[in-house]
Design a protein around this motif. Structure first.
Motif, PDB file in Angstrom:
ATOM      1  N   MET A 160      38.307  35.496  36.773  1.00 24.95           N
ATOM      2  CA  MET A 160      37.165  36.207  37.339  1.00 24.95           C
ATOM      3  C   MET A 160      36.842  37.472  36.562  1.00 24.95           C
ATOM      4  O   MET A 160      35.667  37.845  36.425  1.00 24.95           O
ATOM      5  CB  MET A 160      37.426  36.525  38.813  1.00 24.95           C
ATOM      6  CG  MET A 160      37.435  35.299  39.710  1.00 24.95           C
ATOM      7  SD  MET A 160      37.687  35.693  41.469  1.00 24.95           S
ATOM      8  CE  MET A 160      36.104  36.461  41.877  1.00 24.95           C
ATOM      9  N   GLU A 161      37.864  38.158  36.045  1.00 27.92           N
ATOM     10  CA  GLU A 161      37.630  39.356  35.232  1.00 27.92           C
ATOM     11  C   GLU A 161      36.829  39.018  33.973  1.00 27.92           C
ATOM     12  O   GLU A 161      36.122  39.867  33.429  1.00 27.92           O
ATOM     13  CB  GLU A 161      38.955  39.989  34.818  1.00 27.92           C
ATOM     14  CG  GLU A 161      39.655  40.765  35.904  1.00 27.92           C
ATOM     15  CD  GLU A 161      40.979  41.337  35.442  1.00 27.92           C
ATOM     16  OE1 GLU A 161      41.513  42.218  36.137  1.00 27.92           O
ATOM     17  OE2 GLU A 161      41.501  40.898  34.404  1.00 27.92           O
ATOM     18  N   ASN A 162      36.972  37.788  33.502  1.00 29.34           N
ATOM     19  CA  ASN A 162      36.297  37.363  32.279  1.00 29.34           C
ATOM     20  C   ASN A 162      35.222  36.321  32.566  1.00 29.34           C
ATOM     21  O   ASN A 162      35.006  35.399  31.781  1.00 29.34           O
ATOM     22  CB  ASN A 162      37.327  36.806  31.287  1.00 29.34           C
ATOM     23  CG  ASN A 162      38.257  37.874  30.762  1.00 29.34           C
ATOM     24  OD1 ASN A 162      37.903  38.624  29.862  1.00 29.34           O
ATOM     25  ND2 ASN A 162      39.441  37.967  31.341  1.00 29.34           N
ATOM     26  N   SER A 163      34.572  36.467  33.722  1.00 28.90           N
ATOM     27  CA  SER A 163      33.551  35.512  34.146  1.00 28.90           C
ATOM     28  C   SER A 163      32.505  35.285  33.055  1.00 28.90           C
ATOM     29  O   SER A 163      31.986  36.239  32.464  1.00 28.90           O
ATOM     30  CB  SER A 163      32.866  36.024  35.420  1.00 28.90           C
ATOM     31  OG  SER A 163      31.874  35.122  35.848  1.00 28.90           O
ATOM     32  N   GLY A 164      32.227  34.015  32.783  1.00 33.40           N
ATOM     33  CA  GLY A 164      31.239  33.659  31.785  1.00 33.40           C
ATOM     34  C   GLY A 164      31.788  33.463  30.394  1.00 33.40           C
ATOM     35  O   GLY A 164      31.085  32.963  29.510  1.00 33.40           O
ATOM     36  N   VAL A 215      39.342  23.565  24.157  1.00 35.86           N
ATOM     37  CA  VAL A 215      39.468  25.020  24.023  1.00 35.86           C
ATOM     38  C   VAL A 215      40.225  25.621  25.205  1.00 35.86           C
ATOM     39  O   VAL A 215      41.312  26.169  25.051  1.00 35.86           O
ATOM     40  CB  VAL A 215      38.089  25.698  23.903  1.00 35.86           C
ATOM     41  CG1 VAL A 215      38.246  27.212  23.707  1.00 35.86           C
ATOM     42  CG2 VAL A 215      37.307  25.099  22.738  1.00 35.86           C
ATOM     43  N   GLY A 216      39.639  25.537  26.395  1.00 32.07           N
ATOM     44  CA  GLY A 216      40.269  26.170  27.554  1.00 32.07           C
ATOM     45  C   GLY A 216      39.393  26.067  28.789  1.00 32.07           C
ATOM     46  O   GLY A 216      38.832  25.004  29.080  1.00 32.07           O
ATOM     47  N   TYR A 217      39.214  27.210  29.486  1.00 30.39           N
ATOM     48  CA  TYR A 217      38.485  27.202  30.749  1.00 30.39           C
ATOM     49  C   TYR A 217      37.553  28.406  30.822  1.00 30.39           C
ATOM     50  O   TYR A 217      37.793  29.447  30.225  1.00 30.39           O
ATOM     51  CB  TYR A 217      39.461  27.237  31.924  1.00 30.39           C
ATOM     52  CG  TYR A 217      40.393  26.051  31.963  1.00 30.39           C
ATOM     53  CD1 TYR A 217      39.984  24.839  32.520  1.00 30.39           C
ATOM     54  CD2 TYR A 217      41.672  26.138  31.421  1.00 30.39           C
ATOM     55  CE1 TYR A 217      40.835  23.747  32.533  1.00 30.39           C
ATOM     56  CE2 TYR A 217      42.529  25.047  31.428  1.00 30.39           C
ATOM     57  CZ  TYR A 217      42.106  23.853  31.989  1.00 30.39           C
ATOM     58  OH  TYR A 217      42.947  22.771  31.998  1.00 30.39           O
ATOM     59  N   ARG A 218      36.501  28.234  31.608  1.00 27.02           N
ATOM     60  CA  ARG A 218      35.510  29.303  31.812  1.00 27.02           C
ATOM     61  C   ARG A 218      35.173  29.382  33.281  1.00 27.02           C
ATOM     62  O   ARG A 218      34.941  28.355  33.948  1.00 27.02           O
ATOM     63  CB  ARG A 218      34.247  29.019  30.985  1.00 27.02           C
ATOM     64  CG  ARG A 218      33.139  30.045  31.193  1.00 27.02           C
ATOM     65  CD  ARG A 218      31.987  29.798  30.236  1.00 27.02           C
ATOM     66  NE  ARG A 218      31.425  28.474  30.400  1.00 27.02           N
ATOM     67  CZ  ARG A 218      31.229  27.606  29.420  1.00 27.02           C
ATOM     68  NH1 ARG A 218      31.583  27.924  28.183  1.00 27.02           N
ATOM     69  NH2 ARG A 218      30.694  26.420  29.650  1.00 27.02           N
ATOM     70  N   TYR A 219      35.167  30.621  33.810  1.00 29.56           N
ATOM     71  CA  TYR A 219      34.809  30.849  35.225  1.00 29.56           C
ATOM     72  C   TYR A 219      33.342  31.255  35.303  1.00 29.56           C
ATOM     73  O   TYR A 219      32.887  32.148  34.580  1.00 29.56           O
ATOM     74  CB  TYR A 219      35.682  31.946  35.829  1.00 29.56           C
ATOM     75  CG  TYR A 219      35.523  32.094  37.313  1.00 29.56           C
ATOM     76  CD1 TYR A 219      36.354  31.411  38.188  1.00 29.56           C
ATOM     77  CD2 TYR A 219      34.535  32.917  37.855  1.00 29.56           C
ATOM     78  CE1 TYR A 219      36.214  31.526  39.556  1.00 29.56           C
ATOM     79  CE2 TYR A 219      34.373  33.042  39.211  1.00 29.56           C
ATOM     80  CZ  TYR A 219      35.228  32.332  40.066  1.00 29.56           C
ATOM     81  OH  TYR A 219      35.056  32.457  41.431  1.00 29.56           O
TER      82      TYR A 219
END
Length: 220
Positions: A160-164, A215-219
């Protein structure tokens, strides 16, 4: 996660700043070059990067660009290069501030303290129906209290801190579990699945925690 990563090739200057920051209660890591800085960042993360520009080999602008491409960790450039062009380049690459050398240590500590207060002092993170309280370490979906393990909570907060922004699997795993953890990276996939089951309307078609394949995940 480390509080502050200092990227500085001047050993004496780095040690002085490190001592002052540790006296203020921060956890600090020091890297003398870009390669070491990016390695430490990938392994342990950082809540703030204090970044010199004139480094041996790859310069600080490149480090700034690579970190900003991964997430929105605050970056404070500290450099003897005082020209307008350098400042604009650093800020346009995503740095949060640019301080000239030599600097007053009290001003430096005040700026760092301000960054931490603005970015991390918020007790709550909210995103529509999801509400996270950092102090009580509780998560609500609408008015429903969700049961969370410590790792699930920390992972959700980091996302959530890195949303987007897309966070790599390596970065997420090393930040939450640590590079020396006996766990395997597969445990990240399992925890993502558990989080989706708790916060998504339809865990099989996630809207909040999205997979970026390879790659990974995105919130969102």
């Amino acid at each position: 996660m480390t509080d502050i990563l200092i990227v500085e090739d001047n050993k004496e200057l780095a040690e002085v700043l490190c001592d002052f920051l540790r006296a203020e209660g921060y956890t600090v890591s020091v890297a003398p070059n870009a390669e070491k800085a990016l390695l430490l960042y990938q392994r342990y993360g950082a809540r703030l990067v204090v970044l010199d520009i004139m480094l041996p080999g790859e310069d600080g602008f490149s480090v700034c660009e690579k970190i900003r491409a991964q997430n929105n960790t605050p970056i404070l450039i500290v450099s003897a290069r005082t020209g307008k062009g350098d400042k604009l380049l650093g800020l346009n690459l995503g740095a949060d501030d640019y301080i000239e050398k030599p600097y007053d240590i009290d001003i430096m500590l005040a700026k760092i303290g301000g960054i931490f207060r603005r970015r991390y002092a918020r007790d709550e993170l909210t995103d529509g129906r999801i509400r996270v309280n950092r102090v009580s370490r509780t998560v609500y979906r609408d008015d429903e209290l969700l049961e969370m393990t410590a790792k699930e909570f920390d992972l959700l907060v980091l996302l959530m801190e890195n949303s987007g922004r897309t966070l790599t699997k390596e970065y997420l795993f090393n930040t939450i579990w640590g590079s020396d953890s006996f766990s395997e990276q597969q445990t990240l996939t399992v925890h993502i699945k558990w989080l989706r089951q708790k916060i998504e309307e339809d865990p099989k078609r996630p809207q909040k925690i999205q997979t970026v394949w390879g790659v990974g995940y995105r919130y969102l």
